[in-house]
Design an enzyme around this catalytic site. Structure first.
Site, PDB file in Angstrom:
ATOM      1  N   GLY A   1      26.774 -58.000  36.414  1.00 48.84           N
ATOM      2  CA  GLY A   1      26.161 -58.273  35.125  1.00 48.84           C
ATOM      3  C   GLY A   1      26.220 -57.059  34.224  1.00 48.84           C
ATOM      4  N   SER A   2      25.286 -56.950  33.312  1.00 50.29           N
ATOM      5  CA  SER A   2      25.308 -55.851  32.343  1.00 50.29           C
ATOM      6  C   SER A   2      24.832 -54.544  32.964  1.00 50.29           C
ATOM      7  CB  SER A   2      24.409 -56.196  31.143  1.00 50.29           C
ATOM      8  OG  SER A   2      23.037 -56.087  31.500  1.00 50.29           O
TER       9      SER A   2
ATOM     10  N   VAL B   1      20.843 -54.253  32.851  1.00 55.09           N
ATOM     11  CA  VAL B   1      20.138 -54.905  33.957  1.00 55.09           C
ATOM     12  C   VAL B   1      20.503 -54.241  35.277  1.00 55.09           C
ATOM     13  CG1 VAL B   1      19.759 -57.081  35.175  1.00 55.09           C
ATOM     14  CG2 VAL B   1      20.019 -57.071  32.693  1.00 55.09           C
ATOM     15  N   GLY B   2      21.750 -53.800  35.414  1.00 56.19           N
ATOM     16  CA  GLY B   2      22.166 -53.109  36.635  1.00 56.19           C
ATOM     17  C   GLY B   2      21.331 -51.877  36.902  1.00 56.19           C
TER      18      GLY B   2
ATOM     19  N   GLU C   1      28.641 -54.251  40.005  1.00 60.57           N
ATOM     20  CA  GLU C   1      29.858 -54.459  39.219  1.00 60.57           C
ATOM     21  C   GLU C   1      29.406 -54.869  37.827  1.00 60.57           C
ATOM     22  OE1 GLU C   1      32.246 -56.295  37.353  1.00 60.57           O
ATOM     23  OE2 GLU C   1      33.490 -57.221  38.900  1.00 60.57           O
TER      24      GLU C   1
ATOM     25  N   CYS D   1      34.254 -59.185  32.221  1.00 59.02           N
ATOM     26  CA  CYS D   1      34.175 -57.722  32.309  1.00 59.02           C
ATOM     27  C   CYS D   1      35.539 -57.050  32.227  1.00 59.02           C
ATOM     28  CB  CYS D   1      33.453 -57.309  33.588  1.00 59.02           C
ATOM     29  SG  CYS D   1      34.169 -58.014  35.095  1.00 59.02           S
TER      30      CYS D   1
END
Length: 511
Positions: A231-232, A235-236, A253, A287
């Site tokens: 994800g982003s 948020v990661g 990732e 991505c």
């Protein structure tokens, strides 16, 4: 007709949330409710963790041939669910039929490739430093894995998060995206039909409001050994911080800002088609999408002309079956507004829009092509996750490499040239996990060796930094991969010689 309902899958059983709470699933393009899903309670999360921990006790020791056959059977079952998968993907994500089919078709070979990795699950042996001793290094499963998957490639990314850890002997709790729980639950259904034992794979969905609390609770559960999140980077970072409280490792990732470096001797028409395809597929919401084009001055005019024609030909709107020139809606109005604001900010600082009107209709955004976008502009620095490409022109190879590496992202890249020696020289200098030579940035092999390279420090490009961006240099693509090494642990067994040695302090038994 009743709307489809997606339940939880815990310990081999499909069931509603213990609290009875559900949430609506809406199509991003039309805004219509297309289904409902169970929103897992804290008790459901504990149940999933307990079932996974219990299943791990036996699954870890399951023969490799059994694991392989389950995954191969899952691939065959998936092949027979084409219509169900594609329909769910389009309804939940506003995907075009072309992207939904691509996501489905890749997943079949993906499963078969994962099944083949059982041949890599082997150890090493060698002599000990103790005379007569032997050392055995075994690659063993980690334990219960918590996988958090996104919506943009719902089938392939759910399979990646679950199947690779499972083939290694781990058990998995999969948290679906709140945008497409039904599509990703079909992946779990496939494994169930393939004979995967109860508890090896659990599936929970949560509403957007409940997601932070349920995620934190699962990460904190003592049985969870490792987390994977796609994800982003924003948020990661939250996931990594939560995992760090318990010293639990993650595979993250995250975003991408893939550059395409085009040299004077490149096949320009082919490069333009590959760039446009990789930039606009799924409205740029991938991505590995091409977001930056770095072109040598001698062919810049021709490439801009070709890209302009291709971008004008692709229209965003409600997907029409069989019309390949259409791209669908973006997933939220907020994502559209963010991309438009990035474009306007770039224009305010000297960029020029070649294609696009800097407007949107709801969640629909037309393709945009800009040039004179430079390092220091937000549109250069941050992932747009939209059908947007920026172009910068270079003179020397050194400048091209510097521009390609002037980013906090490290996922994918491409290099276009007929000189293979020059291509390999450039790829060795570009800091990307995966670089395609004369191919699109969106191409990925099925090996799972795709991910971020961790922390990236980028110095401002000399004379080009127009203003300070309030995003610190970081590993915005994350770290770790979905390869075997990331989902197993090497464990060492030392066989000591039969003859007893002399031990410090106590000696040895007298003859």
């Amino acid at each position: 007709m009743a709307l489809p309902f997606t339940p939880l899958y815990i310990d081999g059983k499909w069931r509603p949330s213990s609290s009875g709470v559900t949430f609506a699933v809406c199509n991003p393009g039309s805004g219509k409710v297309v289904g409902t899903a169970a929103s897992a309670s804290a008790e459901d999360c504990v149940a999933a963790c307990t079932a996974s921990a219990q299943a791990f006790k036996t699954w870890e020791h399951t023969p490799l041939s059994v694991r392989r056959d389950v995954v191969l059977k899952a691939a065959d079952i998936l092949a027979g669910k084409k219509d169900k998968i594609i329909a769910a993907t389009i309804e939940e994500t506003a995907s075009t039929e072309e992207w939904a089919w691509t996501n489905f078709a890749f997943a079949i070979n993906q499963l078969r490739s994962i099944a083949a990795t059982t041949v890599l699950l082997k150890g090493e042996t060698g002599q000990s430093i103790i005379p007569g001793g032997q050392v055995f290094v075994q690659r063993r499963a980690i334990g219960v894995i918590f996988g958090i998957v996104p919506w943009n490639a719902p089938v392939t990314l759910a399979i990646r998060a679950a199947a690779i850890p499972i083939i290694c002997g781990n058990t998995v709790i999969l948290r679906t995206s709140e945008i497409c729980p039904r599509t990703q639950a079909i992946v779990v259904e496939i494994f169930e039909e393939a004979g995967l034992p109860a508890g090896v794979l659990s599936c929970i969905s949560t509403s957007k409001e409940d997601a932070p609390a349920r995620t934190a609770e699962i990460i904190a559960n003592p049985v969870i050994r490792k987390i994977n999140f796609t994800g982003s980077d924003i948020v990661g970072a939250i996931i990594a911080k939560e995992a760090a409280k318990y010293l639990k490792p993650c595979v993250l990732e995250l975003g991408g800002k893939a550059p395409a470096v085009v040299l004077n001797d490149a096949d320009i028409p082919r490069a333009a088609r590959a760039i446009a395809s990789s930039a606009l597929l799924n409205s740029g919401q991938v991505c590995m999408s091409t977001e930056r084009v770095i072109v040598q001055k001698g062919v810049s005019d021709q490439l801009l002309k070709d890209l302009g024609q291709l971008f004008r030909h692709v229209e965003a709107g409600e997907p029409k079956s069989g019309v390949s020139s259409r791209i669908g809606a973006m997933f939220t109005k907020g994502s559209v507004e963010n991309a438009i604001n990035m474009i306007k900010d770039a224009v305010d600082h000297g960029a020029e829009v070649l294609v696009g009107n800097m407007e949107s209709q709801g969640t629909v955004m037309q393709p945009h092509l800009l040039w004179k976008v430079k390092p220091g502009m937000r549109l250069w620095e941050r992932e747009s996750f939209a059908p947007v490409v920026v172009v910068n022109v270079f003179d020397t190879i050194e400048e091209a490499v510097e521009l390609a590496n002037n980013t906090n992202y490290s996922l994918a890249a491409s290099v276009w040239t007929r000189d293979v020696y020059k291509a390999f020289d450039i790829t060795s200098k570009i800091r990307a996990c995966m670089t395609n030579i004369n191919g699109p940035t969106m191409h990925v092999e099925s090996s799972g060796n795709v991910g971020g390279l961790g922390y990236v420090h980028t110095a401002p490009h000399k004379d080009l930094c127009l203003y300070s961006v309030l995003v610190p240099p970081s590993g915005a693509t994350g770290y770790g991969t979905f390869a075997i090494d990331d989902w197993t642990q090497p464990r060492t067994v030392i066989l000591h010689p039969e003859q007893e040695p002399t031990y410090p302090l106590v000696g040895r038994t007298r003859d």
